[in-house]
Design an enzyme around this catalytic site. Sequence first.
Site, PDB file in Angstrom:
ATOM      1  N   PHE A  60     -33.323 -75.172 -38.801  1.00 58.67           N
ATOM      2  CA  PHE A  60     -32.904 -75.976 -37.779  1.00 58.67           C
ATOM      3  C   PHE A  60     -34.037 -77.168 -38.293  1.00 58.67           C
ATOM      4  O   PHE A  60     -35.037 -77.167 -38.176  1.00 58.67           O
ATOM      5  CB  PHE A  60     -33.932 -75.528 -36.288  1.00 58.67           C
ATOM      6  CG  PHE A  60     -33.654 -76.659 -35.313  1.00 58.67           C
ATOM      7  CD1 PHE A  60     -32.294 -76.333 -34.842  1.00 58.67           C
ATOM      8  CD2 PHE A  60     -33.919 -77.200 -35.028  1.00 58.67           C
ATOM      9  CE1 PHE A  60     -32.077 -78.261 -34.129  1.00 58.67           C
ATOM     10  CE2 PHE A  60     -33.969 -77.895 -33.666  1.00 58.67           C
ATOM     11  CZ  PHE A  60     -33.158 -78.383 -32.955  1.00 58.67           C
TER      12      PHE A  60
ATOM     13  N   TYR B 242     -44.036 -72.772 -41.257  1.00 59.35           N
ATOM     14  CA  TYR B 242     -42.437 -74.100 -40.023  1.00 59.35           C
ATOM     15  C   TYR B 242     -42.465 -75.036 -40.778  1.00 59.35           C
ATOM     16  O   TYR B 242     -43.498 -76.176 -39.873  1.00 59.35           O
ATOM     17  CB  TYR B 242     -42.992 -73.973 -38.970  1.00 59.35           C
ATOM     18  CG  TYR B 242     -43.154 -72.459 -38.255  1.00 59.35           C
ATOM     19  CD1 TYR B 242     -41.302 -71.710 -39.318  1.00 59.35           C
ATOM     20  CD2 TYR B 242     -43.868 -72.041 -37.480  1.00 59.35           C
ATOM     21  CE1 TYR B 242     -41.876 -70.490 -38.246  1.00 59.35           C
ATOM     22  CE2 TYR B 242     -42.828 -70.469 -36.402  1.00 59.35           C
ATOM     23  CZ  TYR B 242     -41.799 -69.729 -36.903  1.00 59.35           C
ATOM     24  OH  TYR B 242     -42.244 -68.665 -36.463  1.00 59.35           O
ATOM     25  N   THR B 243     -41.936 -76.250 -41.507  1.00 58.31           N
ATOM     26  CA  THR B 243     -42.337 -77.453 -42.656  1.00 58.31           C
ATOM     27  C   THR B 243     -42.047 -78.229 -40.860  1.00 58.31           C
ATOM     28  O   THR B 243     -42.002 -79.224 -41.201  1.00 58.31           O
ATOM     29  CB  THR B 243     -41.438 -77.523 -43.630  1.00 58.31           C
ATOM     30  OG1 THR B 243     -40.587 -76.728 -43.316  1.00 58.31           O
ATOM     31  CG2 THR B 243     -41.719 -76.359 -44.170  1.00 58.31           C
ATOM     32  N   CYS B 244     -40.900 -77.784 -40.745  1.00 54.39           N
ATOM     33  CA  CYS B 244     -40.789 -78.751 -39.329  1.00 54.39           C
ATOM     34  C   CYS B 244     -41.806 -78.544 -38.883  1.00 54.39           C
ATOM     35  O   CYS B 244     -42.103 -80.081 -37.887  1.00 54.39           O
ATOM     36  CB  CYS B 244     -38.996 -78.054 -38.425  1.00 54.39           C
ATOM     37  SG  CYS B 244     -38.143 -78.365 -39.477  1.00 54.39           S
ATOM     38  N   TYR B 245     -43.140 -78.557 -38.315  1.00 48.77           N
ATOM     39  CA  TYR B 245     -43.888 -78.490 -37.481  1.00 48.77           C
ATOM     40  C   TYR B 245     -45.833 -78.319 -38.047  1.00 48.77           C
ATOM     41  O   TYR B 245     -45.867 -78.636 -37.003  1.00 48.77           O
ATOM     42  CB  TYR B 245     -43.969 -77.288 -35.734  1.00 48.77           C
ATOM     43  CG  TYR B 245     -42.155 -77.085 -35.528  1.00 48.77           C
ATOM     44  CD1 TYR B 245     -41.980 -77.985 -34.263  1.00 48.77           C
ATOM     45  CD2 TYR B 245     -41.579 -76.231 -35.680  1.00 48.77           C
ATOM     46  CE1 TYR B 245     -40.436 -77.680 -33.463  1.00 48.77           C
ATOM     47  CE2 TYR B 245     -40.805 -76.126 -35.238  1.00 48.77           C
ATOM     48  CZ  TYR B 245     -39.845 -76.816 -34.315  1.00 48.77           C
ATOM     49  OH  TYR B 245     -38.619 -76.727 -33.582  1.00 48.77           O
TER      50      TYR B 245
END
EC number: 2.3.2.26
Length: 1340
Positions: free
Chosen positions: A988, A1306-1309
């Site tokens: 995502f 979690y690279t997105c966060y």
Amino acid sequence: MTGETPRAADGGHGNGHGSSGSGSNANNISEIDVLAGLWEQAPFARLPPDAPNELRDFLEYIDNPKRVYSVHKASRRHNFQQLVQKFIVQLREGCGSDHCSTSSCFTCRKRIVGRAPIRRYNTTSARTLATYLATQDNAENGLCPGLRTPKGPPAALKILAFVPSPKPPLASPKGQVLSSHGNSPKGSPSRSGTPKASSSRSGSIDGSPGKARKLPSPAPDDHTQKASQRPGFTIVEEPTSKDHRSFAANVFATVAFKMLEWLTPASIEELSRRAQSFQGLLDTGSTTAVDDGQTPTPKSNQDVSAAYVEVEADGPLEYTGPIEGRQPEQEIERKEGNGKDGTKKDQHQLATSPAPRPGAKRRNSNTKVRTASGTKPKHQLSIDPFTSETLSEDPYSGLLKSPRANGCHSDRTSRGPKTTSSTLSRPISQLSSAGFFDDVRLEKMPPQRRTELRTKSGLAQLDGARSSESNGLKEPAVESGGSSSRSCSNASAHVGDPDSDQEDESQLPQTLSRLNPELVDFICDVIHQDHTAEKHLLEPPAIATSMTKLDERIGGRILRRNSRHGVARPGALRLEWKLFVEQTLFYVLSDPRLALRSFAKKGQLYDSQTLWYCMLRMTRVAPSLVFHSLWMAAASLFSPPKSLQSLRSPTSKLFPRHEESLSNAEAGRLVSICLHALIAAAPLLATVPQLTDMSRIRAHGLSLGSPSVATQPSHICLAYEDCFTNDLALRLARRLFAAIVARRYYDEINESRTIIDEDNEPDVLAPLFSQLDFLNLDPVYILDFSFPDRAIHEARVPILLLDWARAVMLTDWDGNPEVPGNGSFGGALALIEALHKRRHELLLADGQFRAEYFADRLDSVTMPAAWLSHDRTRERLHLLDFSFMFSPSALVSYFRAINFSRMSRAYEDSASLGEQMDEVSVRSTLDRRFKDVLTRRLKLASTKYLILEVRRKHIIQDAFDQLWRREERELLRPLKVRLGEASGELGFDSGGVSQEFFRLAAAELLNPDYGIFTVDSRTQMAWFVPGSMEPEWKLELAGLLVSLAVYNGLTLPITFPKALYRKLLGEPVTELHHIADGWVDLARGLTQLLEWDEKEGLVEDVICRTYQFSVTVYGEQITRNMLPPSTDSPKTSSYGATKDEPWPQFPQTAAQASATPAPQTGNASDDNAPLVTSANRGAYVEDYIRYLTSVSVEPQYSAFARGFHRCQHPKALSLLTPPLLQSIVEGVQEIDIAELKRYTRYVGWDVNHHTVRDFWSIVRKFDDETKRRLLEFVTASDRVPVGGMEKILFVLQKNGDDDTRLPTSYTCYGILLLPEYSDKETLKERLSYSLGNGYGFGFA
């Protein structure tokens, strides 16, 4: 004006809207009348008798009252008092006009509220507001145009009442006690019992002689004389309730401020009328008090003395009889000096008291007062700051304050005979000047006289400064002892010769006609030695000079006063020097021509440090006088040049007033003189770091330093605060900055004319920067300062110029990002911008131009977005137009706020269209098939995001296929990337997937096999391939990918030289340091070429370079002779692309290869190429840089720039500098683990847990490559964004306690899931494995 002609109570201004001609005439008559009265009573400055003879070469006489400092100071007080009274009338009564729009006018306020009740200001509130309004710049502009003269008496007089005075017992000379009421018995010659001396001055203003009649009278006893002068009544202030907690009541209800209303002409006239009425009642025996409501008709028109104000500690304010304004010992001196009994004065009195002059006539009976007949210009009025600094420790300080002493002074001219009683029944014009000289009361003003209005030719000499040839007459041959030390007998000898021109000239005030460093040092030393300097807050309070050093500098004789060494000078002589020095400073500094002549030699200004030294000495002696005089001289800067004064509009002149104009060169020199005075006002600091720290503190709007900004001792910070908040210095700075804008407007008008002069005048700031160019030989170097002194001065001047410009801006700023382009604010911005353009020559760093005060108070989200729609005009500017005043972090924040606002607008537009489509689809009666067709065709326009679906093995191909021919509205939407979903990856995209996509895309773009970039193996810099075989659309899409990353706030693992960013921002690439990072060896070689010393051999023999440019592409060397840039077309086109001879391109297809020859076939021959010599090596370096960065890669760069600018707003890019744009694109490659640990957040962990301590211990020992892999594993980027580690979201979260688990993220966060391992070795092994094999996305 005659005694029968009453003067308007408003001071001569026209009433209402009518009769402008008569109002102007009354205005001039009023000014003439005031100046005439002040000229008769002002203390005249004369050259003291102990002055060195060298000063007489510079001596000049003044016959213009406006050029006399004491007259000027008194007239300013008078004008201010009149202005306060007008504002009080405006606030309390209004103008009565039905269409009044002046916000402070009572009529306007009453009209706005309509039928609602409105409360009128009381006297204290009106006085408070009126005083504030009158102290503003251009205060007269705040007056209501329809303001009329009030019919009734001023309201401030209602609290005053007349009561009979008690009969004090007076001791006669024989010891008898006499009872005197203060009124002379009827039939006696006067109330004093002695005949009244007549002083009927029938001469006119132009100096026609008047015969003074002198009656013999015996010398009265001093007590009898005092009793005879005391009136028979007392003026008391009626008790009123007072709120002692009120600031206005405790300040503006005091006697000092009430006097502003009590001593106006209208008030004095009313007091005179009431005094005469009450005196008539006293003569008839009545004792009824007279207040404002009781004005009985008097039976006689007997004179009443004016009142002297006394303030008692426990009682109400009382007005008692006239007191001579002298100390008791001064009264004794006056009595003994005037007596004829041969009484000897003591030695102390003889030192200060002048000799008697019983037969002296009035001063300067033949002096002609020349006045102007033109319209009176508006005055810049403010509270007079020039308080008379007297010597409190000197008992004879009253000699300076009272020029009315009977007898002869060494420099004082003849005075008229003193009357024993006073009168209030004379024209208001003569009363208007009363009280403006110290200890000179109403009864001391000249009696009635007629005013003879002269023709324009005669009146014109009163306004403005005269030329140096006509400013005054040189002193005639000096008599023994000097003209200023004439004896009483000599003075009396001239009384009977009123037509003597020599006597008239000798009685005029004297001054020095110019200044120079030696004279400045002398007069300042005199003031310091006499301890008569003005009390001020500037640091250091005094500047001592080394006379030996000055003698070595100039080479002339040291100026010294003619007196024995060590003998103390009497107080009168010291005050005489003070009066002469003040007159000289005012006379020279207030005249722009004299100021320019004083600090220039052969048309060139003194060097900056000499000029600063002169101003430093003068501002420590009389800062208020210096700043005010220069402020007056700066008014000439607004006079249009001669070329514009002849312009006429169809109906009237564009510039109605013809004033003496200055050329731009003269105006620039005057601006430089005034700015050096402001620089000299600042405290003296010993080091450049101190100057820089104080400038940084002031840039934050702070008065004291702080650890987060800079720290300096508090006494230095407070001294800076005193300097930059000085009202007169700020007023001067405002006028100078406003003049900069005005002069540039005049230049624009000149340039727009049909006939343009061949010789264009320089900019008004050109002389200043010529002085600040310390390698320039144009300024005249007068004083020989040491090298350390010159080094600190070289840094001091530009830094303090920035500080003064910021001080004006911070003071005048209203919190709005849109600021005026004219006036003082616009001029301060113009000065800062000019300094920024020359920052390298002035040795100023970019950080010194920042004003964090603005950034801290502006909205970082809405303000930048609003700036995009702002159109810069001459009248309205925006602070973001001057981006160099903001810090890099603030500029990045504004840049991203602009991108976010554009992204939000694109998102909202598409979302709104989608909602409309859904509404139409539900309500419409269209067939299902037509609805599907409509939805399909509008799908692209209604999509909220820019979605890219790419495969990992075909990143560039899939991205280019989906970005090709996309519209701008689609590119501006938020980016969402679906990476590898076709191969089973799930992710995502909240930023991490997009960051991964750009990392992979950048790696493929930099691959040499792709053919659009070449990467230097040493510096890892990527640059375009000259004559590349790849099509231009690839480069355009590559630029679009970089633009999308910047637009969405992501960084790229790519490195470009600074030259590319300079070209993208439209800045030229011409210097060696512009290419030093991308071509290290080349820059070093070209630097060696420029620095080669031909003593070791000729350039063409040793270096052996030809004037050619060569590059190797695809294994082939391409060589061309370098030509100068084309002059027929613009040097640059859009995006910085050059217009030069095209560089040969390699064919992209077989058809092109067969049709065009290979690029290498056109190589230039080395035999015919010119050699690089010492004469052309500079041009060779410039041309080589141009061919390297522009000519050889022009098609490739132009295509890349077109793609890059597709998503970037041009105004947003103007906020950035090349290094800042580079940090936004590439991020920061250096990773500081200590900073990363400082900003890390913990979830489930304690910061002191052994696993956390082991983690940071392991990470701290990583090499640079492993550190970048860790950052990429957690945040999907191996670069630190601009702004540092605080901009990174790095979270350490606990993920169980199983040793078999691997760290995940979690690279997105920005979350690193770290299990609790049993020991440090297990943690190191698992972490290294994860960092070496991190690949792909999935849902945890």
